[in-house]
Design an enzyme around this catalytic site. Sequence first.
Site, short mmCIF file in Angstrom:
data_model
loop_
_atom_site.label_atom_id
_atom_site.label_comp_id
_atom_site.label_asym_id
_atom_site.label_seq_id
_atom_site.Cartn_x
_atom_site.Cartn_y
_atom_site.Cartn_z
N CYS A 30 40.09 -21.27 129.21
CA CYS A 30 41.55 -21.16 129.04
C CYS A 30 42.10 -22.36 128.26
O CYS A 30 42.06 -23.49 128.73
CB CYS A 30 42.16 -21.07 130.44
N CYS A 33 44.92 -24.29 129.90
CA CYS A 33 44.38 -25.05 131.04
C CYS A 33 43.86 -26.41 130.59
O CYS A 33 43.97 -27.40 131.31
CB CYS A 33 43.25 -24.28 131.73
#
Length: 105
Positions: A30, A33
């Site tokens: 991600c 993230c």
Amino acid sequence: MALAITDATFDEVVLKSDKPVMVDFWAAWCGPCRMVGPIIDELSTEYDGKVVVGKVDVDANQEFAAKYGVRNIPTVLVFHKGEVVGKQVGVAPKQTYADSLDALL
């Protein structure tokens, strides 16, 4: 560094903590993230001893992500006395996360 939290340790580390707990639900693949990760690590250092700051890899640990309805990552939940008291979905400035912790101290 933020504490690695797993499905096996979540109950003890998060729900039974006597301190506020910030949990970053994330995954290695991600992109956003990876932007939040360093912020979470900084907060872990800055709030050491006052707040528990941890990360849950949702690919390896899906039980509590599902329980708390984490559908998008990164999602950062703040717990106090075993209850969710704050939620931030997506990337936010460091101060946003710090403010949610300061409100509990």
